[in-house]
Design a protein around this motif. Structure first.
Motif, mmCIF file in Angstrom:
data_model
loop_
_atom_site.group_PDB
_atom_site.id
_atom_site.type_symbol
_atom_site.label_atom_id
_atom_site.label_comp_id
_atom_site.label_asym_id
_atom_site.label_seq_id
_atom_site.Cartn_x
_atom_site.Cartn_y
_atom_site.Cartn_z
ATOM 1 N N PHE A 190 -26.726 2.570 -11.518
ATOM 2 C CA PHE A 190 -26.444 3.171 -11.567
ATOM 3 C C PHE A 190 -25.369 3.603 -11.160
ATOM 4 C CE2 PHE A 190 -25.157 7.688 -11.788
ATOM 5 C CZ PHE A 190 -24.945 7.965 -13.075
ATOM 6 N N ALA A 191 -25.023 3.154 -9.619
ATOM 7 C CA ALA A 191 -24.195 2.809 -8.571
ATOM 8 C C ALA A 191 -22.886 2.066 -9.022
ATOM 9 C CB ALA A 191 -24.484 3.652 -7.552
ATOM 10 N N LEU A 192 -24.415 0.939 -9.279
ATOM 11 C CA LEU A 192 -22.962 -0.546 -9.943
ATOM 12 C C LEU A 192 -22.279 -0.177 -11.075
ATOM 13 C CD1 LEU A 192 -22.155 -3.668 -8.497
ATOM 14 C CD2 LEU A 192 -24.667 -4.150 -10.048
ATOM 15 N N ILE A 193 -23.021 0.126 -11.648
ATOM 16 C CA ILE A 193 -22.367 0.140 -13.531
ATOM 17 C C ILE A 193 -21.257 1.149 -13.085
ATOM 18 C CG2 ILE A 193 -23.110 0.805 -15.666
ATOM 19 C CD1 ILE A 193 -24.196 -2.053 -14.552
ATOM 20 N N THR A 194 -21.412 1.895 -12.765
ATOM 21 C CA THR A 194 -20.646 3.496 -12.225
ATOM 22 C C THR A 194 -18.931 3.497 -11.980
ATOM 23 O OG1 THR A 194 -22.450 4.928 -12.260
ATOM 24 C CG2 THR A 194 -20.078 5.353 -12.115
ATOM 25 N N VAL A 195 -18.792 2.247 -11.176
ATOM 26 C CA VAL A 195 -17.855 1.417 -10.050
ATOM 27 C C VAL A 195 -17.448 0.672 -11.224
ATOM 28 C CG1 VAL A 195 -17.491 0.361 -7.949
ATOM 29 C CG2 VAL A 195 -18.694 1.959 -7.892
ATOM 30 N N LEU A 196 -18.422 -0.157 -11.429
ATOM 31 C CA LEU A 196 -17.729 -1.090 -12.530
ATOM 32 C C LEU A 196 -16.904 -0.795 -13.405
ATOM 33 C CD1 LEU A 196 -20.397 -3.754 -12.374
ATOM 34 C CD2 LEU A 196 -18.205 -4.016 -11.272
ATOM 35 N N LEU A 197 -17.681 0.266 -14.583
ATOM 36 C CA LEU A 197 -17.123 1.217 -15.805
ATOM 37 C C LEU A 197 -15.602 1.495 -15.564
ATOM 38 C CD1 LEU A 197 -19.898 1.125 -17.539
ATOM 39 C CD2 LEU A 197 -18.696 -0.332 -18.104
ATOM 40 N N ARG A 198 -15.892 2.371 -14.116
ATOM 41 C CA ARG A 198 -14.679 3.084 -13.582
ATOM 42 C C ARG A 198 -13.688 3.133 -13.795
ATOM 43 N NH1 ARG A 198 -16.995 6.915 -8.755
ATOM 44 N NH2 ARG A 198 -17.113 5.778 -7.283
ATOM 45 N N ARG A 199 -13.402 1.068 -12.852
ATOM 46 C CA ARG A 199 -12.821 0.702 -12.493
ATOM 47 C C ARG A 199 -11.687 1.214 -11.128
ATOM 48 N NH1 ARG A 199 -11.727 0.435 -17.460
ATOM 49 N NH2 ARG A 199 -9.793 1.883 -17.237
ATOM 50 N N ALA A 200 -12.711 1.665 -10.095
ATOM 51 C CA ALA A 200 -12.327 2.523 -8.957
ATOM 52 C C ALA A 200 -10.740 1.928 -7.910
ATOM 53 C CB ALA A 200 -13.909 2.717 -7.344
ATOM 54 N N GLN A 201 -10.209 2.967 -6.993
ATOM 55 C CA GLN A 201 -9.618 2.164 -6.784
ATOM 56 C C GLN A 201 -9.761 1.103 -5.750
ATOM 57 O OE1 GLN A 201 -7.422 5.793 -5.049
ATOM 58 N NE2 GLN A 201 -6.164 6.222 -6.722
ATOM 59 N N ALA A 202 -8.804 0.346 -4.777
ATOM 60 C CA ALA A 202 -9.591 -0.333 -4.128
ATOM 61 C C ALA A 202 -10.167 -1.909 -4.429
ATOM 62 C CB ALA A 202 -9.589 -0.057 -3.025
ATOM 63 N N GLY A 203 -10.045 -2.117 -5.722
ATOM 64 C CA GLY A 203 -10.362 -2.912 -6.145
ATOM 65 C C GLY A 203 -11.027 -4.313 -5.744
ATOM 66 N N ALA A 204 -10.360 -4.759 -4.524
ATOM 67 C CA ALA A 204 -11.509 -5.647 -4.327
ATOM 68 C C ALA A 204 -12.782 -5.231 -3.603
ATOM 69 C CB ALA A 204 -10.553 -6.667 -3.005
ATOM 70 N N VAL A 205 -12.764 -4.712 -2.417
ATOM 71 C CA VAL A 205 -13.470 -3.509 -1.338
ATOM 72 C C VAL A 205 -14.146 -3.233 -2.460
ATOM 73 C CG1 VAL A 205 -13.496 -1.559 0.405
ATOM 74 C CG2 VAL A 205 -11.592 -2.935 0.401
ATOM 75 N N VAL A 206 -14.144 -2.519 -3.425
ATOM 76 C CA VAL A 206 -15.013 -2.324 -4.443
ATOM 77 C C VAL A 206 -15.694 -3.540 -4.936
ATOM 78 C CG1 VAL A 206 -15.917 -0.516 -6.896
ATOM 79 C CG2 VAL A 206 -14.260 0.350 -4.983
ATOM 80 N N GLY A 207 -15.187 -4.201 -5.222
ATOM 81 C CA GLY A 207 -15.702 -5.101 -6.044
ATOM 82 C C GLY A 207 -16.869 -6.442 -5.038
ATOM 83 N N LEU A 208 -16.090 -5.534 -3.689
ATOM 84 C CA LEU A 208 -17.144 -6.751 -2.760
ATOM 85 C C LEU A 208 -18.695 -5.427 -2.018
ATOM 86 C CD1 LEU A 208 -14.700 -7.842 0.201
ATOM 87 C CD2 LEU A 208 -15.816 -9.321 -1.565
ATOM 88 N N LEU A 209 -18.377 -3.902 -2.780
ATOM 89 C CA LEU A 209 -19.691 -3.703 -2.154
ATOM 90 C C LEU A 209 -20.644 -3.607 -3.992
ATOM 91 C CD1 LEU A 209 -17.954 -0.570 -1.276
ATOM 92 C CD2 LEU A 209 -19.457 -1.792 0.358
ATOM 93 N N ALA A 210 -20.350 -3.209 -4.942
ATOM 94 C CA ALA A 210 -20.381 -4.427 -5.899
ATOM 95 C C ALA A 210 -21.043 -5.363 -5.991
ATOM 96 C CB ALA A 210 -19.597 -3.850 -7.545
ATOM 97 N N GLY A 211 -20.341 -6.682 -5.542
ATOM 98 C CA GLY A 211 -21.019 -7.793 -4.935
ATOM 99 C C GLY A 211 -22.816 -7.921 -4.969
ATOM 100 N N SER A 212 -22.168 -7.087 -3.706
ATOM 101 C CA SER A 212 -23.706 -6.638 -2.551
ATOM 102 C C SER A 212 -24.739 -5.936 -2.964
ATOM 103 C CB SER A 212 -23.324 -5.772 -1.385
ATOM 104 O OG SER A 212 -24.073 -5.341 -0.959
ATOM 105 N N MET A 213 -24.284 -4.222 -3.601
ATOM 106 C CA MET A 213 -25.881 -4.190 -4.498
ATOM 107 C C MET A 213 -26.361 -4.822 -5.631
ATOM 108 S SD MET A 213 -24.447 -0.226 -4.846
ATOM 109 C CE MET A 213 -22.527 -1.166 -5.559
ATOM 110 N N ALA A 214 -25.455 -6.417 -6.561
ATOM 111 C CA ALA A 214 -25.493 -6.585 -7.298
ATOM 112 C C ALA A 214 -26.644 -7.828 -6.808
ATOM 113 C CB ALA A 214 -25.429 -6.922 -8.290
#
Length: 754
Positions: A190-214
């Motif tokens: 849920f957190a991962l999909i929410t982050v990906l769909l809402r295009r959070a700020q600091a995209g590279a940071v969030v992208g790495l966190l999302a990758g970690s969760m996935a």
């Protein structure tokens, strides 16, 4: 200080990649080594993770203490730091448990700590800052996220949760905790999909966190499914452990990247929802799983209902996709012309400026403004104006290329975005074709509506870092096209930037970059009277000596002519104070200066400062002042005349001034333009026209000065007409003040020509 920061950054980078390398090496050792027991395997596994998790916690703590961090992001990183700390403690507890006999192996205290830490990760990621959204957008985001989670829940229920719940003979605590792990994974999804769909700020940071969760969710699910479904138990060194290690290292990289960022530089960008397909994928996955589970059922009654539900859902999805496309089309389309609206043009400009500048790849924007559009609306009504706008849209579609975007920004202003140009000449060719196409009259009933367009062209370069700036450059070029006569295009260059050039002009006055040259005005009758006209030049630091035509018009437009005119008057009076008598000084006075309420006081102050006599000064007015003299203008000029200052009309005949207006102004001299002088010695008609102007001026008791005299024959003709004074290259060219002083000392009274 900079060296210390650079050294600290290098040490940090070395520590991060060193801990990651150590983790990888230990995992390889586990993979290819034969351990004597489970204790050694668990110990080596925990030791491998400790450097990465400890460093993640330390760096997250430094992120929390960073100055300037907004409150929401500070809270998010505080939660992430707590989750890293729980992981550190969990690994330490896991190692300590190996030395305490009798403790439960699963779920152990370390397992509980891992689970708690996972919940802090979910909370921290969900709290990361995002751009502002409306209530409807937030609801849509929540629904899309829940759709994906629901699909994942079905898969996890079938593969993990259901088999665990129905596992016979298991300890209830084991069952509860084993069920809680996939539930926590669902929260991670849920957190991962929410982050990906809402295009959070600091995209590279969030992208790495999302990758970690996935990666972690995949590892958890693979580990559990392998055990529940196939009875396979993975040991340290196997591939799920490599995935967990990758997840931990990605989290460390995300923390390091955020620490090294000075601010949130990667802000949210407008996009088309590249991940908007995720909810549909979740629906397909759920129905695919349902069909797989029901594969052994007969078509009646359960199977037919399942396939019917799949078909209905697919039709609903297709309908929704078409509705979204239609909503998108309506949201970015101008309803009158059918072209793109300002929103889509802005989006295209953002895409263009986001691309790096490369050799051989060009992009441009054309800004189009219709000339004389308002009179059409006023004379024929808004329906006629709408017909013109629709015709313009048709012309735009006919001229632009297939990949270009034409849009209406509002009113009678249009824009065309030209990406992927092979060269700049293509954009100029399109601009010229548009200029030609828009000259075609528009038929409205029994009326032909004539309209033209001024077009500004701006190219993407290093100075245009955003779409607004690129459009502003096109706007500058478009107004330059209007000033140049309308019905044409101009390409932006820094010289067209009115604001920048205005600042440059004012700086030129302050930095004494202006110089005054003087041109004599001689007495054609052979008397000893003589005047000198002051002419301004700009000694530009990079472009050399500029003539007035290069900057006076802009100075008039921006108002820089006021301080410039005061400087010229002061400098000319200062130099003329030492000239021999009788020599008069003539200085141009702009329309903007005449409109100044403090004009008289300014001129009086300059005369007092320089010591130049008022009765030796003549001020030359432009025809725009003569054309419509209001009572305040007349009052100011009358006050100057009362001081003894002479007034003359410069370049008479080039505009629309009529001699009748001269009766309202206290002028005493009329300077006829060089266009009247040209050809008077060879063309009888030119002679007759010039003579008529001279005679009319004499009827108004005005002295006449003829400009642009280049030959003795022209001077002779003017004497015959009764012209009093003459000015031109035949007598002397404009010259600096010191050269004029020498010229005045050497010159003798000029005899009558002829």
């Amino acid at each position: 200080m900079a060296q210390l920061r650079a050294r600290s950054s290098r040490l940090l980078t070395a520590a991060v990649w060193g801990s990651g390398a150590l983790l990888g090496v230990l995992l390889l050792v586990q993979c290819f080594s034969e351990w004597s027991g489970d204790v050694q395997e668990r110990m080596s596994n925990d030791l491998a993770y400790l450097p990465v998790t400890v460093l993640s916690a330390v760096l997250a703590g430094r992120v929390v203490r960073k100055p300037g961090l907004e409150r929401r992001e500070r809270r998010a990183w505080t939660l992430l730091m707590v989750s890293f700390l729980f992981q550190v403690v969990a690994h330490c507890v896991s190692m300590a448990q190996n030395f305490v006999p009798g403790l439960p192996t699963y779920p152990s205290l370390a397992d509980y700590l891992y689970a708690v830490g996972l919940s802090f990760v979910v909370a921290g990621v969900l709290m990361l800052p995002v751009g502002r959204r409306t209530g409807a957008e937030r609801v849509k985001l929540l629904i899309d996220s829940l759709i994906v989670v629901a699909g994942a829940c079905m898969a996890l229920w079938y593969l993990e949760i259901g088999p665990i719940v129905h596992m016979g003979g298991a300890d209830p605590v084991v069952l509860v905790f084993s069920t809680a792990v996939p539930v926590l994974d669902l929260l991670l999804v849920f957190a991962l999909i929410t982050v990906l769909l809402r295009r959070a700020q600091a995209g590279a940071v969030v992208g790495l966190l999302a990758g970690s969760m996935a990666v972690k969710v995949v590892a958890d699910s693979a580990f559990t499914i392998a055990y529940v479904q196939f009875g396979v138990f993975f040991k340290p060194g196997s591939w799920p452990y490599a995935l967990w290690a990758t997840a931990a290292f990605l989290a460390l990289l995300a923390t390091r990247r955020r620490l090294l960022q000075d601010q949130l530089t990667e802000v949210e960008r407008p996009g088309r929802g590249r991940l908007g397909w995720l909810p549909y994928v979740a629906v397909v996955l759920a129905y695919g799983l349902l069909a797989f589970v029901a594969r052994e059922q007969s078509l009646y009654p359960l199977g037919g209902m399942i396939f019917g539900a799949i078909a209905l859902t697919a039709l609903v999805i297709v309908r929704q996709m078409f509705a979204q496309q239609e909503n998108r089309r309506l949201a970015v389309t101008d309803p009158l012309t059918g072209l793109s609206n300002r929103a889509l043009i802005t989006e295209r400009l953002t895409e263009v400026t986001r691309q790096p500048v490369r050799e051989g790849r060009h992009s441009a924007v054309l800004l189009i403004d219709l000339d004389h559009f308002k009179p059409i609306n006023d004379a024929h009504g808004h329906e006629a104006g709408d017909a013109v706008l629709k015709a313009v849209a048709t012309a735009l579609r006919a001229v632009i290329r297939s990949g270009d975007t034409a849009g209406r920004l509002g009113g009678d202003e249009f824009a065309v975005v030209l990406p992927a140009l092979p060269n700049r000449q293509v954009a100029e060719s399109i601009a010229q074709r548009l200029v030609d196409a828009l000259r075609t009259p528009v038929i409205f009933g029994d009326v032909l509506l004539n309209v033209e367009a001024s077009i500004g062209v701006a190219f993407r370069d290093e100075t245009t870092t955003d779409g607004a700036r690129l459009l502003a450059h096109a706007d500058t070029a478009m107004y330059a096209a209007k000033r140049s006569g309308r019905g044409q295009y101009r390409v932006y260059s820094p010289e067209l930037d009115t604001q920048a050039r205005d600042a440059e002009l004012r700086a030129a006055v302050a930095n004494n970059e202006l110089v005054v040259h003087f041109q004599p005005v001689v007495d054609l009758s052979g008397g000893g009277n003589m005047a000198v006209e002051a002419l301004v030049r700009w000694n530009h630091p990079t472009r050399g000596l500029l003539m007035p035509g290069a900057f006076i018009e802009l100075a008039e437009e921006t108002g820089a002519v006021i301080p410039m005119g005061e400087w010229v008057l002061r400098e000319a009076c200062r130099q003329a104070a030492d000239w021999p008598e009788p020599v008069w000084l003539s200085v141009n006075l702009s329309a903007r200066q005449v409109m100044q309420a403090g004009l008289v006081d300014t001129i009086r102050g300059i005369l007092d400062e320089t010591g130049f006599r008022a009765d030796r000064l003549s001020l030359e007015l432009t025809e725009s002042v003569v054309l419509q003299p209001d009572e305040h203008t007349v009052a100011r000029l009358s006050e100057l005349r009362a001081m003894g200052i002479g007034l003359s009309v410069d370049d008479f005949g080039t505009g629309y001034a009529a001699l009748s207006y001269l009766r309202a102004l206290p002028v005493s001299v009329l300077k006829i333009d060089r266009s009247f002088v040209t050809g008077i010695d060879t063309d009888p008609e030119a002679y007759a026209v010039a003579e008529a102007v001279v005679r009319l001026a004499q009827a108004y008791k005005l002295h006449v000065v003829a400009e642009g005299i280049e030959t003795a024959e022209q001077a002779a003709c003017l004497v015959e007409m009764g012209c009093t004074y003459g000015q031109g290259y035949h007598f002397a060219r404009p010259m600096p003040g010191d050269a004029l002083t020498d010229w005045l000392a050497a010159v003798t009274p000029v005899p009558a020509a002829g």
